[in-house]
Scaffold this active site. Structure first.
Site, PDB file in Angstrom:
ATOM      1  N   VAL A  14       0.836  -1.207   0.000  1.00  0.00           N
ATOM      2  CA  VAL A  14       0.000   0.000   0.000  1.00  0.00           C
ATOM      3  C   VAL A  14       0.871   1.258   0.000  1.00  0.00           C
ATOM      4  O   VAL A  14       0.613   2.210  -0.753  1.00  0.00           O
ATOM      5  CB  VAL A  14      -0.972  -0.005   1.202  1.00  0.00           C
ATOM      6  N   ALA A  33      -6.720  19.438  -3.569  1.00  0.00           N
ATOM      7  CA  ALA A  33      -6.349  19.988  -2.262  1.00  0.00           C
ATOM      8  C   ALA A  33      -6.070  21.491  -2.335  1.00  0.00           C
ATOM      9  O   ALA A  33      -5.985  22.150  -1.306  1.00  0.00           O
ATOM     10  CB  ALA A  33      -5.115  19.261  -1.722  1.00  0.00           C
ATOM     11  N   LYS A 105      -6.415  -1.664  10.098  1.00  0.00           N
ATOM     12  CA  LYS A 105      -7.659  -1.887  10.870  1.00  0.00           C
ATOM     13  C   LYS A 105      -7.434  -2.753  12.091  1.00  0.00           C
ATOM     14  O   LYS A 105      -8.124  -2.594  13.100  1.00  0.00           O
ATOM     15  CB  LYS A 105      -8.786  -2.452   9.991  1.00  0.00           C
ATOM     16  N   GLU A 129      -9.997   5.889   6.378  1.00  0.00           N
ATOM     17  CA  GLU A 129     -10.916   5.379   5.345  1.00  0.00           C
ATOM     18  C   GLU A 129     -10.425   4.049   4.767  1.00  0.00           C
ATOM     19  O   GLU A 129     -11.213   3.143   4.480  1.00  0.00           O
ATOM     20  CB  GLU A 129     -11.048   6.428   4.228  1.00  0.00           C
ATOM     21  N   VAL A 132     -11.137   0.020   6.177  1.00  0.00           N
ATOM     22  CA  VAL A 132     -12.287  -0.865   5.945  1.00  0.00           C
ATOM     23  C   VAL A 132     -12.678  -0.810   4.470  1.00  0.00           C
ATOM     24  O   VAL A 132     -12.958   0.260   3.927  1.00  0.00           O
ATOM     25  CB  VAL A 132     -13.502  -0.450   6.818  1.00  0.00           C
ATOM     26  N   ILE A 136     -13.479   1.426  -1.221  1.00  0.00           N
ATOM     27  CA  ILE A 136     -14.885   1.860  -1.064  1.00  0.00           C
ATOM     28  C   ILE A 136     -14.951   2.907   0.051  1.00  0.00           C
ATOM     29  O   ILE A 136     -14.514   2.638   1.162  1.00  0.00           O
ATOM     30  CB  ILE A 136     -15.812   0.680  -0.687  1.00  0.00           C
ATOM     31  N   GLU A 190      -3.363 -10.346   3.994  1.00  0.00           N
ATOM     32  CA  GLU A 190      -2.548  -9.791   5.093  1.00  0.00           C
ATOM     33  C   GLU A 190      -1.221 -10.547   5.154  1.00  0.00           C
ATOM     34  O   GLU A 190      -1.110 -11.657   4.608  1.00  0.00           O
ATOM     35  CB  GLU A 190      -3.274 -10.013   6.433  1.00  0.00           C
ATOM     36  N   LYS A 205     -13.080  -5.256  10.909  1.00  0.00           N
ATOM     37  CA  LYS A 205     -13.720  -4.203  10.103  1.00  0.00           C
ATOM     38  C   LYS A 205     -15.165  -3.996  10.550  1.00  0.00           C
ATOM     39  O   LYS A 205     -15.650  -2.865  10.633  1.00  0.00           O
ATOM     40  CB  LYS A 205     -13.652  -4.576   8.624  1.00  0.00           C
TER      41      LYS A 205
HETATM   42  N1  HSE Z   1      -6.381  -8.417   3.585  1.00  0.00           N
HETATM   43  C1  HSE Z   1      -7.516  -7.572   3.408  1.00  0.00           C
HETATM   44  C2  HSE Z   1      -8.495  -8.264   2.487  1.00  0.00           C
HETATM   45  C3  HSE Z   1      -7.165  -6.256   2.756  1.00  0.00           C
HETATM   46  O1  HSE Z   1      -8.176  -9.288   1.899  1.00  0.00           O
HETATM   47  O2  HSE Z   1      -9.599  -7.763   2.369  1.00  0.00           O
HETATM   48  C4  HSE Z   1      -6.826  -5.198   3.751  1.00  0.00           C
HETATM   49  O3  HSE Z   1      -7.881  -4.938   4.612  1.00  0.00           O
END
Ligand code: HSE
Length: 433
Positions: A14, A33, A105, A129, A132, A136, A190, A205
């Site tokens: 990420v 911005a 999260k 944001e 979760v 989205i 993860e 989440k």
């Molecule tokens: N590992 C999570 C998933 C992504 O597969 O949805 C990060 O929240």
């Protein structure tokens, strides 16, 4: 043009996506911005690790102090996964006067109260944001756009890895292991994929969403949860025969007796939009008493969808929107929970059950007697003729019930499993129309 200096801590999947958006698409961030988001520093653990992306010289460092001690850096994307050192880094950033954006999260679900209290006390903000459902914008929607509503229910597919695995098994006939490996290769999973497939990630989440939507003060590990790690392909086939698909559903439903919360593989009637959510996509169906039924759909995992949410939060923080939201939300504050959590045993629902039974006279009568004692009414039964046609061998028996309580369904399955004519493991799943 005005410049806001920002930093990234943690340049994994990420983090590299966030760097790419900031460096390659500075024009977009500047347009939205009204200022440049200038990537001043990116803190990593290992300088030599290949990230498939080159940062300008002088940006990358292993020394967190280059961020903490630089008063010009105002906003930091903290993208270190897991609990420690992520928690300590987050506290250090807040103490150093930084506003923080995170996608972690697990950290919020575990240490949200401590981190949010500290941020409030220091006059700082945390935006999350990306924590979760990846790309989205569900946090913004649930915490701001439904303010005029009482949210009545929320049903989500919140783990992209689980959804990818189940979709590939169901539609492409892949094995569980092959699908998991591909989800890891694509960067959805993860670091410890056990958290994806055992329902932990979805429960974390759901705890955050239940907090925002219902004010529920619930810890993620109090939510009853079952993952997809023991899902058998045979149940995907039986579900299809009955007109359903199986999805890992995180559910929160307000009833007169309290808030029902659960994470479990669930049969969803084909035609329900949740049944059509494929691959790494996530979806959330929210019902509010004023707005009605809303459906959000998008990529809930993966580099760029998650980075998109992080950068949007960095912009919101830089322009001052996120700090206002943070102050008004009172998230994880000491406010008392306005809803009680309804006990697991009371949860009503329809059930799919599968047993391996001896194919001999009187077996069906024994099973249906137990179901009757528990006041479970049968909606349909499937038993295929065994091949080869040997009487006395074992067969799979699938039972769909009408509505019953979780407690009655659990007791019935336990009692059926104690019959000598039943062997192997049983399966019990909820059903959603
Ligand atoms: N590992 C999570 C998933 C992504 O597969 O949805 C990060 O929240």
């Amino acid at each position: 043009m005005e410049k806001t200096k920002v930093a990234i801590v943690g340049l994994g999947t990420v983090g590299a996506g966030v760097a790419r958006l900031l460096l390659e698409h500075g024009d977009r961030t500047a347009r939205h911005a009204g200022r440049t988001l200038w990537l001043e520093k990116a803190v990593v653990r290992d300088l030599k690790k290949s990230r498939g992306y080159d940062l300008p010289s002088g940006v990358i460092t292993t020394d967190l102090n280059e961020v903490l001690k630089n008063p010009d850096i105002q906003v930091v994307a903290q993208l270190v996964g897991g609990l420690e050192p992520a928690r300590t880094i987050m506290l250090q950033l807040l103490e150093a006067g930084k506003d923080v954006v995170t996608a972690n999260k697990a950290l919020l679900a575990e240490h949200g109260p401590e981190l949010f209290d500290r941020a409030r006390a220091l006059g700082r903000c945390i935006a999350f944001e990306a924590a979760v459902a990846g790309g989205i914008p569900i946090i913004t929607n649930v915490s701001q756009c439904f303010s005029a509503n009482q949210v009545l229910s929320l049903h989500g597919i919140l783990n992209g890895t689980s959804n990818f695995i189940v979709s590939q098994m169901d539609e492409q006939g892949w094995s569980y292991d092959a699908a998991l490996k591909e989800a890891q290769r694509l960067g959805f999973a993860e670091a410890d994929p056990a958290m994806d497939v055992d329902g932990t990630d979805a429960a974390q989440k759901l705890a955050i969403l239940a907090h925002l939507a219902f004010g529920a003060r619930i810890r993620w590990n109090q939510i009853p949860r079952v993952g997809i790690d023991s899902l058998d392909a045979i149940d995907l086939r039986f579900a299809k025969e009955l007109g359903y698909r199986i999805k890992l559903i995180a559910a929160a439903q307000l009833t007169s007796a309290g808030l029902e919360l659960s994470v479990s593989p669930t049969l969803i009637r084909i035609g329900n939009p949740l049944a059509e959510v494929r691959a790494n996509y996530n979806a959330i169906r929210v019902v509010g008493d004023a707005v009605g039924d809303l459906f959000f759909h998008g990529q809930g995992a993966g580099q760029m969808p998650t980075a998109s949410a992080v950068v949007a939060d960095m912009i919101d923080t830089a322009v001052g929107r996120a700090p206002i939201t943070f102050r008004t939300l009172e998230l994880w504050s000491n406010r008392e929970s306005p809803v009680s959590i309804r006990p697991d045993d009371d949860l009503p629902g329809r059930y799919y059950m599968r047993f391996q039974v001896a194919d001999q006279p009187g077996v069906m009568a024994k099973l249906t007697a137990i179901l009757g004692e528990q006041k479970l009414s049968i909606a349909s039964i499937i038993q295929h003729e065994p091949l080869p046609r040997v009487q006395g061998s074992s067969v799979q028996l699938v039972i769909m019930t009408h509505e019953a309580s979780e407690g009655a369904a659990r007791t019935a399955v336990e009692r059926i499993m104690s019959l000598s004519v039943v062997s192997g493991d049983s399966v019990r799943m909820r059903v959603m129309e």
